[in-house]
Design an enzyme around this catalytic site. Structure first.
Site, PDB file in Angstrom:
ATOM      1  N   SER A 182     -24.642  -7.115 -24.184  1.00 10.82           N
ATOM      2  CA  SER A 182     -23.791  -6.448 -25.180  1.00 10.82           C
ATOM      3  C   SER A 182     -23.079  -7.475 -26.061  1.00 10.82           C
ATOM      4  CB  SER A 182     -22.735  -5.611 -24.466  1.00 10.82           C
ATOM      5  OG  SER A 182     -21.803  -6.464 -23.818  1.00 10.82           O
ATOM      6  N   VAL A 241     -18.169 -10.932 -22.744  1.00 10.15           N
ATOM      7  CA  VAL A 241     -18.186 -12.138 -21.911  1.00 10.15           C
ATOM      8  C   VAL A 241     -19.058 -11.953 -20.669  1.00 10.15           C
ATOM      9  CG1 VAL A 241     -16.729 -13.831 -20.746  1.00 10.15           C
ATOM     10  CG2 VAL A 241     -15.767 -12.389 -22.517  1.00 10.15           C
ATOM     11  N   ASP A 242     -18.902 -10.807 -20.001  1.00  9.12           N
ATOM     12  CA  ASP A 242     -19.572 -10.645 -18.706  1.00  9.12           C
ATOM     13  C   ASP A 242     -21.094 -10.652 -18.828  1.00  9.12           C
ATOM     14  OD1 ASP A 242     -16.950 -10.272 -18.126  1.00  9.12           O
ATOM     15  OD2 ASP A 242     -17.097  -8.106 -17.843  1.00  9.12           O
ATOM     16  N   GLU A 287       3.206 -11.442  -6.112  1.00  4.19           N
ATOM     17  CA  GLU A 287       1.974 -11.555  -6.904  1.00  4.19           C
ATOM     18  C   GLU A 287       2.139 -11.078  -8.344  1.00  4.19           C
ATOM     19  OE1 GLU A 287       2.681  -9.443  -4.568  1.00  4.19           O
ATOM     20  OE2 GLU A 287       1.490  -7.625  -4.545  1.00  4.19           O
ATOM     21  N   GLY A 304       0.829  -1.204   0.000  1.00  4.34           N
ATOM     22  CA  GLY A 304       0.000   0.000   0.000  1.00  4.34           C
ATOM     23  C   GLY A 304       0.856   1.242   0.000  1.00  4.34           C
ATOM     24  N   HIS A 316       7.187  -8.111  -4.336  1.00  2.00           N
ATOM     25  CA  HIS A 316       5.806  -8.462  -4.697  1.00  2.00           C
ATOM     26  C   HIS A 316       5.751  -9.827  -5.401  1.00  2.00           C
ATOM     27  CE1 HIS A 316       3.745  -4.718  -3.646  1.00  2.00           C
ATOM     28  NE2 HIS A 316       4.942  -4.189  -3.832  1.00  2.00           N
ATOM     29  N   CYS A 347       5.287  -6.287   1.274  1.00  2.00           N
ATOM     30  CA  CYS A 347       5.698  -4.883   1.146  1.00  2.00           C
ATOM     31  C   CYS A 347       5.232  -4.059   2.355  1.00  2.00           C
ATOM     32  CB  CYS A 347       5.198  -4.325  -0.190  1.00  2.00           C
ATOM     33  SG  CYS A 347       6.034  -2.799  -0.630  1.00  2.00           S
ATOM     34  N   TYR A 348       4.175  -3.221   2.213  1.00  2.00           N
ATOM     35  CA  TYR A 348       3.680  -2.477   3.375  1.00  2.00           C
ATOM     36  C   TYR A 348       3.291  -3.448   4.488  1.00  2.00           C
ATOM     37  CZ  TYR A 348       0.697   0.508   6.262  1.00  2.00           C
ATOM     38  OH  TYR A 348       0.146   1.187   7.314  1.00  2.00           O
ATOM     39  N   LYS A 395     -12.305 -12.178 -14.229  1.00  2.00           N
ATOM     40  CA  LYS A 395     -12.666 -12.418 -15.628  1.00  2.00           C
ATOM     41  C   LYS A 395     -12.297 -13.837 -16.100  1.00  2.00           C
ATOM     42  CE  LYS A 395     -13.508  -9.778 -19.509  1.00  2.00           C
ATOM     43  NZ  LYS A 395     -14.332  -8.581 -19.368  1.00  2.00           N
TER      44      LYS A 395
END
Ligand code: XMP
Length: 519
Positions: free
Chosen positions: A229, A232-233, A177, A59, A175, A86-87, A375
């Site tokens: 639309s 995908v969502d 991730e 953060g 990090h 990290c933080y 997603k």
């Protein structure tokens, strides 16, 4: 807790890092359910029974000031393993009386090389030939907290991985991730399976039945309306709800005239014929064109398209009686973003518009069955619902469509030119096996013309810009490195087949500093 009270999980306390979402993704990819919560939400938890691990994210704030975001110290006494990133590491050090220094000398950004000091459960099979990790910090822990050991250092920061194995508290300054950290996933594997001893139980396709049952229970005999639309969502949302309540779902497709070539027709046919949805088609392309006439300012375009869409959708919805729910394809990242842990407002770069969003005035209840998924998880659900591959693996497409990919005035001629060029580009990516390697690709038209020569004649035509990026979630992106022969051949193909284009350029900027779309 937000979604699953009784599911075994890892919780991630979000201190506002741009990449907190990726921590949750990594953990879910490893087959473990994880949720992101704010420090405030953590304080409200009374029952920790199903929480098998806690991760403190990175953060922007600093523990060296008087006021800083923290966690109740009692969480360290619950025998739940904790990993600070990290933080998160700096906060652990602060709470256990280590020393943290705000130092511009100690800034570490970008790649750093780890030097192994001791063995740890957290680093089993982690160290490799490069030991390259990704750093992004200014403060650094300079004195080890009591009862902690140093597991690894870098040239600039001595305490890069620390642990108190007895209390199962771990901290990493880098990090794990982000993909730039080689082998970062191994840190999460070790934390989950060797330290938290949690079992792999999270599997997206097995959620389908639970989701359908939940929709049935919530909606009962009421009606639901959904803007479809073809992305995908909204497609997965519609299919899920359709499985649950069939004819009580009304889908509306608004043709803005700003879709890719043949896309609207394809989607309509698919949902009407193959999936037999209760689907209404509204052709409003003329209206959109009329409202966009002589508008070249990107923000104005976005606002016009967004507002008009909602107006049309509302007008249509009013024609149906007894509708109680509005279905939206909201995803987990949208939910996380809307509850910033720090409360800080980041500056607005573009006014994003989502099809189906916002008609607050309609006073409908929201139905958002995908709000706990990322997603890629939605795509797994899509596959298990039998969603057409072409729709399920389609690249993201912005709500305002080609309206923001035609820089300058949007005219029917320019839409046609762009649709043709884009179609050639995308088909070529598919043919060459590149489409699925790229996160998003498209063609755009620039607002200038340049001189060219074809045969013996001078031409004065449009420039087509091609963009292709790789990304995890659209927040950051790198341009895709095409082999030269691909660029040569696609440039030729577009110029030879699309009247109105005599120059093709390839965008080689990442995000940041650019954005993925041009407007
Ligand atoms: P930018 O251009 O901000 O785009 O880097 C990041 C991702 O968001 C998509 N995008 C939108 N999606 N409504 C959407 O639903 C919008 O108004 C919108 N604008 C951009 C963009 O295509 C990329 O995937």
């Amino acid at each position: 807790m937000r979604f699953h009270k009784d599911k075994e999980k890892v919780i991630i306390i979000d201190f506002g890092s741009q990449v907190t979402k990726l921590i949750a993704r990594r953990i879910r990819e490893l087959g473990v359910y994880s949720e992101i919560i704010t420090p405030k939400e953590l304080k409200k938890i009374t029952n920790f029974q199903n929480i098998k691990g806690i991760i403190l994210s990175g953060g922007p704030s600093t523990v060296t000031g008087k006021k800083y975001e923290s966690v109740p110290k009692q969480i360290f006494d619950k025998k739940i393993p904790i990993l600070g990133i990290c933080y998160g590491l700096q906060l652990i050090a602060k709470l256990f009386r280590g020393k943290i220094k705000p130092s511009n000398k100690r800034r570490e950004f970008g790649r750093a090389i780890l030097l192994k000091k001791k063995s740890s459960l957290l680093t089993v099979k982690f160290f490799n030939s490069t030991n390259s990790v990704w750093m992004s910090h200014e403060d650094a822990v300079i004195k080890l907290p009591k009862n902690f050991k140093t597991i690894a250092s870098t040239k600039d920061s001595k305490l890069t991985i620390i642990e108190n194995s007895k209390k199962k508290i771990y901290g990493v300054q880098f990090h794990p991730e982000v993909t730039h950290t080689k082998n970062g996933k191994q840190i999460f594997k070790n934390f989950l399976f060797l330290i938290c001893k949690i079992k792999k139980k999270w599997n997206v396709s097995s959620q389908k039945k639970r989701l359908i049952d939940a929709i049935k229970q919530k909606v009962r005999k009421d009606k639901v309306i959904c803007a479809l639309s073809g992305g995908v969502d909204s497609s997965v949302t519609a299919l899920l709800i359709n499985k649950a309540i069939k004819k009580n779902l009304i889908c509306i497709m608004v043709d803005t005239g700003l879709m890719r070539k043949n896309e609207f027709e394809y989607t309509y046919r698919m949902f009407k014929k193959k999936y037999k949805l209760n689907l209404k088609l509204i052709n409003s392309s003329r209206l959109f064109l009329q409202k966009l006439k002589n508008i070249s300012d990107p923000e104005k375009k976005r606002k016009i398209i967004g507002k008009l869409f909602i107006k049309i959708f509302e007008t249509e919805a009013k024609k149906y009686k007894n509708i109680k729910f509005l279905a939206q394809g909201t995803l987990y990242p949208d939910i996380i973003e809307s509850k910033s842990s720090t409360g800080s407002k980041t500056s607005k770069i573009k006014s994003h518009h989502n099809v189906g969003g916002l008609p607050k005035k309609m006073k409908l209840k929201l139905l958002e069955p995908l709000k706990e998924f990322f997603k890629d998880e939605v795509r797994i659900l899509g596959k298990s619902l039998g969603l057409d591959k072409k729709i399920n693996f389609k690249h993201p497409f912005p709500g305002p469509g080609l309206g923001i990919r035609i820089i300058g005035d949007v005219t029917p001629e320019r839409i046609k030119i762009l649709q043709e060029a884009d179609d050639i580009f995308i088909k070529e990516l598919v043919n060459k096996g590149l489409y699925e390697k790229i996160w998003q690709a498209y063609a755009a038209l620039l607002p200038i013309k340049t001189v060219g020569v074809m045969g013996d004649s001078r031409t004065y035509e449009n420039i087509c810009l091609l963009r292709a990026v790789i990304s995890e979630d659209g927040m950051t992106a790198d341009y895709f490195n095409f082999p030269k022969f691909f660029l040569d051949s696609i440039s030729n193909k577009i110029i030879n087949n699309v009247k109105g284009i005599n120059r093709v350029v390839y965008d080689i900027t990442s995000k940041p500093p650019s954005t993925i779309e041009l407007e």
